[in-house]
Enzyme design. Structure first.
Site, PDB file in Angstrom:
ATOM      1  NE  ARG A  27       4.756  40.790  34.118  1.00 41.18           N
ATOM      2  CZ  ARG A  27       4.585  42.028  32.945  1.00 41.18           C
ATOM      3  NH1 ARG A  27       5.810  42.974  33.114  1.00 41.18           N
ATOM      4  NH2 ARG A  27       3.784  42.354  32.128  1.00 41.18           N
ATOM      5  CG  ASP A  28       1.635  44.918  33.517  1.00 38.90           C
ATOM      6  OD1 ASP A  28       2.153  45.823  33.866  1.00 38.90           O
ATOM      7  OD2 ASP A  28       0.840  44.856  32.644  1.00 38.90           O
ATOM      8  CB  CYS A  80       0.962  54.740  31.992  1.00 36.16           C
ATOM      9  SG  CYS A  80       1.350  55.098  30.337  1.00 36.16           S
ATOM     10  CG  HIS A 101      -2.473  43.478  28.969  1.00 37.00           C
ATOM     11  ND1 HIS A 101      -2.206  42.953  29.886  1.00 37.00           N
ATOM     12  CD2 HIS A 101      -1.981  44.928  29.244  1.00 37.00           C
ATOM     13  CE1 HIS A 101      -1.361  44.031  30.927  1.00 37.00           C
ATOM     14  NE2 HIS A 101      -1.343  44.933  30.333  1.00 37.00           N
ATOM     15  CG  ASN A 103      -2.020  46.648  34.134  1.00 34.23           C
ATOM     16  OD1 ASN A 103      -1.821  46.411  33.007  1.00 34.23           O
ATOM     17  ND2 ASN A 103      -0.985  46.821  34.885  1.00 34.23           N
TER      18      ASN A 103
HETATM   19 ZN    ZN Z   1      -0.270  46.146  31.494  1.00 28.39          ZN
END
Ligand code: ZN
Length: 305
Positions: free
Chosen positions: A17-18, A241, A208, A250
């Site tokens: 997802r992210d 980013c 996170h 991440n």
């Molecule tokens: Zn993230």
């Protein structure tokens, strides 16, 4: 010499997802294949999809299909990120029992992202939690820009804790702090975790981190020393980013697993299987991912003498 760290932690894999939301769109089958590979690594939680407006985020337009097609492993908890009430209805209708709702601690960031004040988002989240609970689902409220905002710079810790407190007062089952643009350092992590625990001692906390400025794993270690057990990470470091083209986003799941396991902190994840999933993630997006463990291999890997 004793170093008190949790004996076991729970990772949430956010690559599907992210990660993929911040990459060019990939075919549905590739997403399904990636989630299926990840489901077999031993990871406890996977953020599988988000139910956002397809015109706003085309990368997630096929969320219902992805969710239908993956081979769900009963030992894995799958969650969906929902930006609003309408997204929550779609996720609940699709059968999700764990939702994540997002609000930014930074007023400017929240206005830029969803065109609402933080207060307005918190009001909608309260309704969203009510709906989810009435249908037997849980909601984690993600407070983004918890260690700083790309528009406002530093965000006052008191503000971050007060946003989290309002979410909890509305029934949030847990809270996650997101370091949206990688502005956290270990001292700031300690400080915010202390402030959160003083205000909300019984509320589960997930963290996170982004590795935008190279402090991702140092921040994890600072949190481990405080006994935090729930962390997000993305296979391969998938997802850049969004505010700095080319920059890392991440933290990579395999880097976290590699470090934690060697320190005696169990993740339940098979590093070899995870590295296979990471190589597949790289193939799917068609470019190198920032994971350093994917490049170098585990520390015990030897080369012929
Ligand atoms: Zn993230």
């Amino acid at each position: 010499m004793s170093w008190e760290l949790p004996s076991r932690i729970s990772l949430r894999e956010v690559g599907p997802r992210d990660g993929l939301q911040n990459e060019d769109p990939v075919p549905t089958e590739a997403k399904v294949a990636l989630v299926d590979l990840l489901s077999r690594t031993g990871v406890q939680r996977i953020e599988a999809v988000s139910f956002v407006r397809p015109s706003a985020i085309p990368q997630m337009a096929d969320a219902p299909e992805v969710w239908k097609q993956i081979s769900r492993d009963p030992s894995v908890r799958y969650s969906a990120l929902v930006p609003n009430l309408r997204g929550a209805v779609r996720a609940l209708d699709a059968g999700f029992t764990e939702l994540e709702a997002v609000v930014s601690a930074s007023q400017t960031h929240n206005l830029k992202n969803v065109n609402r004040t933080t207060g307005e988002s918190l009001e909608e989240i309260a309704h969203l939690i009510g709906l989810a609970h009435s249908r037997g689902a849980t909601v984690q409220v993600i407070v983004s820009t918890a260690w700083g905002c790309p528009y406002e710079g530093d965000v006052a810790e008191q503000r971050v804790v007060s946003v989290a407190s309002r979410a909890v007062a509305s029934g949030a089952d847990s809270v996650s702090f997101g370091d949206t643009t990688g502005m956290a350092t270990p001292t700031r992590v300690r400080s915010l975790v202390f402030a959160f625990r003083s205000a909300l001692p019984d509320v589960p906390l997930n963290l996170h981190f982004h590795n935008t400025r190279g402090t991702g794993l140092a921040n994890v270690l600072a949190a481990l020393e405080l006994g935090v057990r729930d962390f997000d990470a993305s296979v391969g470091g998938l997802g850049g980013c969004p505010y700095a083209p080319g920059a890392t986003g991440n933290i990579a799941t395999e880097e976290l697993v590699h470090m934690a396991e060697d320190m005696g902190v169990a993740t339940g994840i098979d590093l070899g299987a995870l590295l296979d999933a990471s190589a597949e993630a790289e193939r799917i997006v068609g470019h190198r991912l920032p994971s350093q463990v994917l490049r170098a291999g585990p520390r015990t890997r030897t080369i012929p003498a």
